[in-house]
Motif scaffolding. Structure first.
Motif, PDB file in Angstrom:
ATOM      1  N   THR A 177       0.922  -1.202   0.012  1.00  0.00           N
ATOM      2  CA  THR A 177      -0.297  -0.166  -0.154  1.00  0.00           C
ATOM      3  C   THR A 177       0.404   1.234   0.063  1.00  0.00           C
ATOM      4  O   THR A 177       0.362   2.191  -0.090  1.00  0.00           O
ATOM      5  CB  THR A 177      -0.961   0.181   1.227  1.00  0.00           C
ATOM      6  N   GLN A 178       2.216   1.480   0.460  1.00  0.00           N
ATOM      7  CA  GLN A 178       2.924   2.182   0.826  1.00  0.00           C
ATOM      8  C   GLN A 178       4.151   1.811  -0.502  1.00  0.00           C
ATOM      9  O   GLN A 178       4.710   0.906  -0.741  1.00  0.00           O
ATOM     10  CB  GLN A 178       2.687   2.066   1.829  1.00  0.00           C
TER      11      GLN A 178
ATOM     12  N   ALA B 170       7.837  -0.064   3.934  1.00  0.00           N
ATOM     13  CA  ALA B 170       7.442   1.750   4.426  1.00  0.00           C
ATOM     14  C   ALA B 170       7.440   1.702   5.442  1.00  0.00           C
ATOM     15  O   ALA B 170       8.208   2.762   6.714  1.00  0.00           O
ATOM     16  CB  ALA B 170       6.305   2.733   4.068  1.00  0.00           C
TER      17      ALA B 170
END
Ligand code: ATP
Ligand code: CA
Ligand code: CA
Length: 375
Positions: free
Chosen positions: A99-100, A119
């Protein structure tokens, strides 16, 4: 890096590679969610799934802005099982990796592999050679066995193996592992210990013991014919230095430039807020790394309190070396025939003893209890 300043790996721009990897992994975790969680079978180790990701999308894959690619997933069920053993929730895994944006590690090894860190700092993705991926696939059943007996292993934690393939480009194999050195805790010193520069031989007395504690050069001598890539990665956090730095920062923030007369008073206030900061740092740390990574409390020669992180890395060079390495480390941890498969903690304890008596001379317990009191 090409003339336009675009960074690429095996001619794939790294941004596209990163994005494609994230798509591929997210898709594979999503697909796994639809198959029931079960114990694994031998054939699970040999499974290779191959999914096409056309940029226009397909029935099972989303459309995307990168070149068409194929994504291979090795032994998906086996790695799911490993993640479960290592207490990684599938949703958290997905969240951390996909997601990051991933960041590239700036100072990797000499092999040309690239490393990405998630992340949230928990995972490392390393590109690997075909030879290494093959070796990993070959040892998966044994890795599985070892894991069941010893979940707190110092060997690397493998969470997934994938391969990115794009038309006309070379295959890029990717291994997901645990990040041993958290960014949230400042690492003051880092050692990639192969030992070759340390003058450390075990004494004759030590060698005569049934389970001698061999040292770096013994280790070297044993392996000098072979490629020695694996190493003990050790990161050292200095609690006292960190506290002092936090204290200094607080002083600057609170008082600005102050006369030396004002300092003593200010520093008492600063000390209590530095304690609060330290506590929150610890809390943050504990939620990120709940009892998983090996952490050892110690003191250096100056009496400063240290927190040591360690684990073995880069083990997939040669099967023969790997077997020996495993044996060697096990022999540090238990006395030959008193192998306990029921008590995984035993290995950690045994290692701690080894560190206490051999590597670190200071009383770890005394230091640990101080840390417990302070935190
Ligand atoms: P070489 O084969 O030349 O030794 P390599 O490309 O295989 O290099 P590694 O030895 O695996 O690379 O790792 C290089 C460096 O990357 C390590 O010294 C360490 O700083 C960092 N690193 C590797 N694995 C991890 C990990 N699991 N957690 C934290 N840092 C890591
Ligand atoms: Ca290495
Ligand atoms: Ca290597």
């Amino acid at each position: 890096i090409d003339k336009q300043g675009e960074v690429s790996y095996k001619r794939v721009p790294t941004d596209a590679l990163m994005g494609s990897i994230q798509l591929g992994i997210a898709n594979s975790i999503g697909a796994l969610a639809n198959t029931p969680d079960r114990d694994i079978l031998f054939k699970d180790f040999e499974v290779i799934e191959n999914v096409a990701f056309p940029s226009s999308g397909s029935n099972t894959t989303p459309s995307h802005g990168y070149s068409d690619f194929h994504f291979k997933i090795y032994a998906p069920n086996a790695f799911r099982y490993f993640r479960r053993i290592f207490k990684i929730e599938q949703a958290d895994f997905l969240n951390s990796i996909c997601t990051q944006p991933l960041t590239e590690l700036s100072n990797p090894g000499a092999s040309g592999s690239i490393f990405y860190v998630s992340a949230d700092d928990k995972f490392i993705i390393k590109t690997m050679q075909n030879k290494e991926a093959k070796l990993l696939r070959k040892i998966l059943p044994e890795y599985y066995k070892n894991l069941n007996q010893n979940p707190r292993t110092l060997l690397p934690k493998f969470f997934g193996l994938f391969c990115y393939q794009s038309f006309g480009k070379k295959n890029i194999r990717l291994l997901i592992m645990n990040n041993l050195l958290p960014n949230s805790i400042k690492i003051y010193e880092k050692f990639d210990l192969k030992g070759s520069t340390y003058k450390r031989f075990a004494s004759k007395v030590e060698r005569a013991k049934p389970t001698p504690t061999l040292k770096d050069l013994d280790f070297n001598e044993e392996y000098k014919e072979k490629i020695m890539d694996y190493s003990m990665l050790m990161g050292i956090h200095n609690i006292d230095l960190a506290e002092a730095e936090i204290g200094l920062r607080t002083l600057d923030d609170e008082c600005g430039p102050s006369t030396s007369k004002d300092r003593p008073q200010a520093s008492t206030d600063a000390r209590s807020s530095q304690m609060d900061l330290w506590k929150s740092l610890q809390r943050d740390f504990n939620t990120k790394y709940p009892h998983e990574e090996v952490r050892i409390a110690a003191k250096n020669a100056k009496g400063e309190r240290l927190l040591i992180f360690l684990g073995i890395i880069d083990i997939l060079q040669s099967y023969r070396v790997l077997k020996k390495l495993e044996y060697k480390w096990k022999s540090f941890f238990h006395d030959g025939d008193t192998i306990s498969v029921q008590k995984p903690l035993f290995y950690a304890k045994r290692f701690e003893t080894y560190m206490k008596e051999t590597v670190f001379r200071v009383a770890i317990e005394e230091c640990a209890s101080k840390i417990r009191k302070n935190v």
